[in-house]
Design a protein around this motif. Structure first.
Motif, PDB file in Angstrom:
ATOM      1  N   TRP A  36       9.275   9.599  -4.987  1.00 45.34           N
ATOM      2  CA  TRP A  36       8.381   8.498  -4.622  1.00 45.34           C
ATOM      3  C   TRP A  36       9.203   7.445  -3.894  1.00 45.34           C
ATOM      4  O   TRP A  36      10.307   7.082  -4.338  1.00 45.34           O
ATOM      5  N   PHE A  37       8.650   6.974  -2.813  1.00 42.37           N
ATOM      6  CA  PHE A  37       9.208   5.850  -2.065  1.00 42.37           C
ATOM      7  C   PHE A  37       8.130   4.773  -1.981  1.00 42.37           C
ATOM      8  O   PHE A  37       6.956   5.033  -2.236  1.00 42.37           O
ATOM      9  N   ARG A  38       8.524   3.581  -1.591  1.00 38.32           N
ATOM     10  CA  ARG A  38       7.533   2.525  -1.400  1.00 38.32           C
ATOM     11  C   ARG A  38       7.947   1.623  -0.241  1.00 38.32           C
ATOM     12  O   ARG A  38       9.142   1.508   0.075  1.00 38.32           O
ATOM     13  N   GLN A  39       6.947   0.993   0.346  1.00 36.29           N
ATOM     14  CA  GLN A  39       7.202   0.071   1.443  1.00 36.29           C
ATOM     15  C   GLN A  39       6.352  -1.178   1.252  1.00 36.29           C
ATOM     16  O   GLN A  39       5.121  -1.103   1.280  1.00 36.29           O
ATOM     17  N   ALA A  40       7.020  -2.282   1.050  1.00 38.03           N
ATOM     18  CA  ALA A  40       6.347  -3.571   0.912  1.00 38.03           C
ATOM     19  C   ALA A  40       6.158  -4.186   2.295  1.00 38.03           C
ATOM     20  O   ALA A  40       6.883  -3.847   3.239  1.00 38.03           O
ATOM     21  N   PRO A  41       5.221  -5.100   2.435  1.00 37.94           N
ATOM     22  CA  PRO A  41       4.982  -5.737   3.735  1.00 37.94           C
ATOM     23  C   PRO A  41       6.250  -6.385   4.285  1.00 37.94           C
ATOM     24  O   PRO A  41       6.929  -7.141   3.580  1.00 37.94           O
ATOM     25  N   GLY A  42       6.568  -6.068   5.524  1.00 40.99           N
ATOM     26  CA  GLY A  42       7.724  -6.669   6.177  1.00 40.99           C
ATOM     27  C   GLY A  42       9.060  -6.109   5.752  1.00 40.99           C
ATOM     28  O   GLY A  42      10.112  -6.603   6.170  1.00 40.99           O
ATOM     29  N   LYS A  43       9.050  -5.058   4.936  1.00 43.54           N
ATOM     30  CA  LYS A  43      10.303  -4.471   4.452  1.00 43.54           C
ATOM     31  C   LYS A  43      10.385  -3.002   4.819  1.00 43.54           C
ATOM     32  O   LYS A  43       9.383  -2.364   5.140  1.00 43.54           O
ATOM     33  N   GLU A  44      11.596  -2.467   4.748  1.00 43.16           N
ATOM     34  CA  GLU A  44      11.778  -1.044   5.013  1.00 43.16           C
ATOM     35  C   GLU A  44      11.340  -0.236   3.782  1.00 43.16           C
ATOM     36  O   GLU A  44      11.332  -0.733   2.656  1.00 43.16           O
ATOM     37  N   ASN A  84       4.797   1.105 -15.614  1.00 43.93           N
ATOM     38  CA  ASN A  84       4.489   0.152 -16.671  1.00 43.93           C
ATOM     39  C   ASN A  84       5.160  -1.189 -16.387  1.00 43.93           C
ATOM     40  O   ASN A  84       6.077  -1.268 -15.570  1.00 43.93           O
ATOM     41  N   SER A  85       4.711  -2.211 -17.064  1.00 44.73           N
ATOM     42  CA  SER A  85       5.290  -3.557 -16.918  1.00 44.73           C
ATOM     43  C   SER A  85       5.396  -3.941 -15.453  1.00 44.73           C
ATOM     44  O   SER A  85       6.445  -4.404 -14.985  1.00 44.73           O
ATOM     45  N   LEU A  86       4.330  -3.749 -14.735  1.00 51.32           N
ATOM     46  CA  LEU A  86       4.343  -3.987 -13.298  1.00 51.32           C
ATOM     47  C   LEU A  86       4.559  -5.454 -12.979  1.00 51.32           C
ATOM     48  O   LEU A  86       4.104  -6.350 -13.706  1.00 51.32           O
ATOM     49  N   LYS A  87       5.254  -5.684 -11.868  1.00 46.48           N
ATOM     50  CA  LYS A  87       5.564  -7.027 -11.400  1.00 46.48           C
ATOM     51  C   LYS A  87       4.995  -7.218  -9.993  1.00 46.48           C
ATOM     52  O   LYS A  87       4.811  -6.240  -9.268  1.00 46.48           O
ATOM     53  N   PRO A  88       4.758  -8.457  -9.589  1.00 46.16           N
ATOM     54  CA  PRO A  88       4.292  -8.680  -8.210  1.00 46.16           C
ATOM     55  C   PRO A  88       5.233  -8.058  -7.169  1.00 46.16           C
ATOM     56  O   PRO A  88       4.760  -7.607  -6.118  1.00 46.16           O
ATOM     57  N   ASP A  89       6.515  -8.002  -7.454  1.00 44.77           N
ATOM     58  CA  ASP A  89       7.469  -7.397  -6.512  1.00 44.77           C
ATOM     59  C   ASP A  89       7.269  -5.900  -6.349  1.00 44.77           C
ATOM     60  O   ASP A  89       7.835  -5.302  -5.441  1.00 44.77           O
ATOM     61  N   ASP A  90       6.491  -5.290  -7.223  1.00 40.29           N
ATOM     62  CA  ASP A  90       6.197  -3.860  -7.093  1.00 40.29           C
ATOM     63  C   ASP A  90       5.084  -3.593  -6.090  1.00 40.29           C
ATOM     64  O   ASP A  90       4.783  -2.431  -5.789  1.00 40.29           O
ATOM     65  N   THR A  91       4.460  -4.633  -5.587  1.00 39.70           N
ATOM     66  CA  THR A  91       3.395  -4.475  -4.610  1.00 39.70           C
ATOM     67  C   THR A  91       3.922  -3.794  -3.358  1.00 39.70           C
ATOM     68  O   THR A  91       4.898  -4.252  -2.755  1.00 39.70           O
ATOM     69  N   ALA A  92       3.288  -2.688  -2.986  1.00 35.41           N
ATOM     70  CA  ALA A  92       3.744  -1.907  -1.844  1.00 35.41           C
ATOM     71  C   ALA A  92       2.798  -0.734  -1.635  1.00 35.41           C
ATOM     72  O   ALA A  92       1.949  -0.451  -2.483  1.00 35.41           O
ATOM     73  N   VAL A  93       2.981  -0.057  -0.521  1.00 32.80           N
ATOM     74  CA  VAL A  93       2.369   1.252  -0.331  1.00 32.80           C
ATOM     75  C   VAL A  93       3.354   2.274  -0.881  1.00 32.80           C
ATOM     76  O   VAL A  93       4.534   2.274  -0.504  1.00 32.80           O
ATOM     77  N   TYR A  94       2.870   3.122  -1.773  1.00 32.94           N
ATOM     78  CA  TYR A  94       3.712   4.124  -2.424  1.00 32.94           C
ATOM     79  C   TYR A  94       3.471   5.483  -1.772  1.00 32.94           C
ATOM     80  O   TYR A  94       2.319   5.920  -1.629  1.00 32.94           O
ATOM     81  N   TYR A  95       4.568   6.146  -1.426  1.00 29.13           N
ATOM     82  CA  TYR A  95       4.526   7.429  -0.759  1.00 29.13           C
ATOM     83  C   TYR A  95       5.141   8.514  -1.627  1.00 29.13           C
ATOM     84  O   TYR A  95       6.182   8.314  -2.253  1.00 29.13           O
ATOM     85  N   CYS A  96       4.502   9.662  -1.606  1.00 27.47           N
ATOM     86  CA  CYS A  96       5.020  10.849  -2.265  1.00 27.47           C
ATOM     87  C   CYS A  96       5.691  11.731  -1.216  1.00 27.47           C
ATOM     88  O   CYS A  96       5.192  11.829  -0.085  1.00 27.47           O
ATOM     89  N   ALA A  97       6.790  12.360  -1.585  1.00 22.89           N
ATOM     90  CA  ALA A  97       7.500  13.230  -0.648  1.00 22.89           C
ATOM     91  C   ALA A  97       8.037  14.454  -1.379  1.00 22.89           C
ATOM     92  O   ALA A  97       8.368  14.372  -2.565  1.00 22.89           O
TER      93      ALA A  97
END
Length: 124
Positions: A36-44, A84-97
């Motif tokens: 799993w990868f993720r990409q937050a707005p404005g970040k790689e 679990n214990s999600l934080k606002p910093d976890d906000t992102a599009v999550y990708y499966c690979a």
């Protein structure tokens, strides 16, 4: 052609949980691994977690260690990410690979097939 699809994203309050699912179709083999990868707005896009398909070894980014759990179900050609214990910093599009053959764990270039992503939004 291998087709990978994520599901399970959504809006959750800080401290809450979500479970992402990833299913693959169109292949007749078991991959060496998935991630799993993720990409937050404005970040790689960044690595979140990975798992080997045969041995089930798991790897995590420091930012999610202890909160997220990656797992797979070989019979269902599925992979999961329990968050679990999600934080606002976890906000992102999550990708499966998926990786047909192992070429590394943490780099995007190690993976061959990608889903379109699922949005996870954590409100404070």
């Amino acid at each position: 052609q291998v087709h990978v699809v994520e599901s399970g994203g959504g809006l959750v309050q800080a401290g809450g949980s979500l479970r992402l699912s990833c299913t693959a179709s169109g292949r007749t083999y078991s991959p060496d691994g998935g991630a799993w990868f993720r990409q937050a707005p404005g970040k790689e896009r960044e690595f979140v977690a990975a798992i080997t398909w045969r041995g089930g070894s798991t790897y995590y980014a420091d930012s999610v260690k202890g909160r997220f759990t990656i797992s797979r179900d070989n019979a269902k050609n599925a992979m999961y990410l329990q968050m679990n214990s999600l934080k606002p910093d976890d906000t992102a599009v999550y990708y499966c690979a998926e990786a047909r053959y192992y070429r590394g764990t943490y780099s995007e270039r190690s993976y061959d097939y990608w889903g379109q992503g699922t949005q996870v939004t954590v409100s404070s």
